[in-house]
Each structure stands twice: as C-alpha cells, then as structure tokens.
Design an enzyme around this catalytic site. Structure first.
Site, PDB file in Angstrom:
ATOM      1  N   THR A 140       0.875  -1.172   0.000  1.00  0.00           N
ATOM      2  CA  THR A 140       0.000   0.000   0.000  1.00  0.00           C
ATOM      3  C   THR A 140       0.908   1.215   0.000  1.00  0.00           C
ATOM      4  O   THR A 140       1.572   1.512   0.995  1.00  0.00           O
ATOM      5  CB  THR A 140      -0.921   0.013   1.228  1.00  0.00           C
ATOM      6  OG1 THR A 140      -1.782  -1.133   1.185  1.00  0.00           O
ATOM      7  CG2 THR A 140      -1.785   1.274   1.249  1.00  0.00           C
TER       8      THR A 140
ATOM      9  N   LYS B 170      -7.522   1.374  -2.747  1.00  0.00           N
ATOM     10  CA  LYS B 170      -7.156   0.924  -1.400  1.00  0.00           C
ATOM     11  C   LYS B 170      -7.433   2.027  -0.383  1.00  0.00           C
ATOM     12  O   LYS B 170      -7.844   1.758   0.753  1.00  0.00           O
ATOM     13  CB  LYS B 170      -5.686   0.521  -1.355  1.00  0.00           C
ATOM     14  CG  LYS B 170      -5.193   0.056   0.026  1.00  0.00           C
ATOM     15  CD  LYS B 170      -5.955  -1.174   0.524  1.00  0.00           C
ATOM     16  CE  LYS B 170      -5.490  -1.611   1.917  1.00  0.00           C
ATOM     17  NZ  LYS B 170      -4.136  -2.200   1.917  1.00  0.00           N
TER      18      LYS B 170
ATOM     19  N   LYS C 131      -0.118   4.721   8.571  1.00  0.00           N
ATOM     20  CA  LYS C 131       0.616   4.928   7.319  1.00  0.00           C
ATOM     21  C   LYS C 131      -0.346   5.011   6.141  1.00  0.00           C
ATOM     22  O   LYS C 131      -0.263   5.909   5.305  1.00  0.00           O
ATOM     23  CB  LYS C 131       1.623   3.796   7.119  1.00  0.00           C
ATOM     24  CG  LYS C 131       2.491   3.940   5.870  1.00  0.00           C
ATOM     25  CD  LYS C 131       1.944   3.222   4.660  1.00  0.00           C
ATOM     26  CE  LYS C 131       1.988   1.717   4.827  1.00  0.00           C
ATOM     27  NZ  LYS C 131       1.600   1.008   3.566  1.00  0.00           N
TER      28      LYS C 131
END
Length: 287
Positions: A94, A169, A237
């Site tokens: 990601t 995502k 994150k």
C-alpha cells in the site's frame, strides 16, 4: 507455470510467496533480513536470492510486498537493472498513487509493465490465499498477471490506469476507519448502558448495522484483545497516504482525519502494534 520473484517476506508476503510455490510456480525470494528468507526456504520450495536484482533476473513476474513508498523506491532502484522487455512488476505494497505512476513510467522505458496491486484481507487472508486485490495498470498486463495472483487472491479487480489500485485501497481504508470507530462507540455505549454485548450483537447482526468488523471483532474488542490483525502503525501509514491524496484531489474527509487522530491516541497509549479494532481502548481506558 511462471518464473516469479517475490521481494518482501513480511506478515503478508511470506504467505503469498508460499502460495506461489505451492501452486507450482518457480519462486525466487528476497527479504531485507536474511533470517526470514532462510525460514521461508525451509518451509517452501524455491530459491533465496542475495539481492533484489538477482531475484528479479529472468523472472516473468516480480512481486513486491513492502512497507511504504521509500521501501518500494529503494527495492525498485535495486531491481531495475534486471528489468527486461515483457516483464511484469506487481506491487502489493500500500503506497502512493504518485509513486505507482512513476514506476509505471520507469518500467515502460524498459519495455516492462507495472501493476499497482494493494491487498486487503489481513494476515488471515494471506494465510488462506483469499486476498482481495485492487489493481491499476494496463489491461493486457493485468490479464497476464491475474492467473498468477490467483495463487493467493480470491478477488482481483482492474480499477483503471496506473495508480487506480492505490486510490481504491484508500477508499477501502476510509470505509474501515469509519466502521471500526462506529463499532467501538456502539460497544462502548452498550457497556455504559448496562447491556449484554453478546445479546446486542446477536440482535443487530444481519441487519443494516452488520459488517465484517462486527462479526469478527466485537468479542475481542469487548475483551480488550488486540492481537488479531493489521497494526495501528500500518493503518496510520495508510491513512497518511489517503489524506495526502485527498489534499491533492480536493476530497473532504473529516471523519477519516478524526479517526486518524484517534489512532494517534492509541499509539500514545502504547498500542502501536495493536490491531485496528483497538480504537475502543480510547473509550474504555478511563472506565
């Protein structure tokens, strides 16, 4: 069967590379820490490479599953000399859509292809080979990679051009953040109201409030057990990447920004490695 390289044997990558080997693909692995690669070699049929370039050399598919943008760039820089015409690099990290577009162009310059392919499903999904994969890139490259990714993915969707997988995502993480916070508040309310949480969940599961998080995390949340999946550090994150993308495209994400700060509170409580359901710990810490 395909010649593959898998770079990054963390919580997810270790199992994903294992599924490739069990499916009969040729697998060459590399990991920053050699001990993890040695353990993988003990458990699976495949080779351990001394560096990313060696792992990628001669591969048809190069899979990355790393931590963040700087990790991806460092590893890609190392493997880039081994890129050749027709090779397909699939990044399951990601990371940012901007980095994906950059790497797409760098692959294109070598006659290779790049697919950004972040994953969802957690460690359990990786162990069971049932990951959901959101992809961005060229249709022909996706069509070639899809049957190989099927070794560890149950659902693979080409969202759009390079970077689209990473943006999808972000949508996934936005939705999870809101759902987990709502579930945490609901369970906290039930406790304060003197309700039996198990009976409440039995009553509302299957209705409009139902979610995967409710079915799989309500009990451990009530019990204060937070060792069951994706860590708070990693969620922060991902939300950082999401909020940066929102600033670029003008999306308004007030709830996501708020939940991100709630996760910062959890980190400050010592919960950096707790799973994302630990949002409830903020609400119960003073109870």
């Amino acid at each position: 069967m395909a010649r593959t390289a898998f770079l990054g044997l963390g919580v997810m990558g270790f199992h994903m590379a294992g599924h490739l080997a069990r499916a009969g693909h040729q697998v060459s692995v590399w990991n920053r820490t050699g001990a993890k690669a040695a353990k993988w070699k003990k458990d699976h049929k495949g080779e351990v490479a001394k560096d990313p370039a060696t792992a990628a050399f001669g591969a048809e598919f190069v899979f990355l599953c790393l931590g963040d943008d700087p990790d991806v760039r460092t590893v890609f820089d190392a493997l880039e000399p081994s890129l050749g015409a027709g090779m397909i690099v699939v990044d399951h990290t990601t990371a940012s859509a901007g980095l994906s577009r950059e790497l797409h162009e760098r692959c294109k310059a070598k006659g290779a292809h790049f697919i950004d392919a972040p994953i969802s499903g957690g460690e359990a999904g990786a162990i069971n080979g049932k990951l959901t994969i959101m992809c961005g890139g060229e249709e022909s490259a996706f069509a070639a990679a899809e049957p190989v990714m099927a070794a560890f993915g149950k659902k693979m969707t080409l969202i759009g051009e390079s970077g689209a997988g990473q943006l999808a995502k972000s949508v996934n993480q936005i939705c999870i953040a809101g759902i987990v916070q709502g579930l945490a508040e609901g369970l906290h309310f039930a406790e304060k109201a003197g309700l039996d949480a198990a009976k409440v969940i039995e009553a509302i599961t299957g209705g409009a409030a139902q979610s995967w998080q409710m079915e799989n995390r309500w009990k451990t949340m009530v019990e204060g057990h937070f060792e069951h999946g994706f860590a708070v550090d990693w969620m922060r994150k991902d939300l950082r990447i999401t909020l940066e993308a929102a600033r670029e495209n003008g999306a308004s994400l007030p709830l996501t920004a708020t939940v991100d700060q709630y996760y910062a509170d959890v980190q400050a409580m010592g919960g950096a490695r707790w799973d994302t359901s630990s949002l409830i710990a903020r609400l119960t810490r003073d109870a």
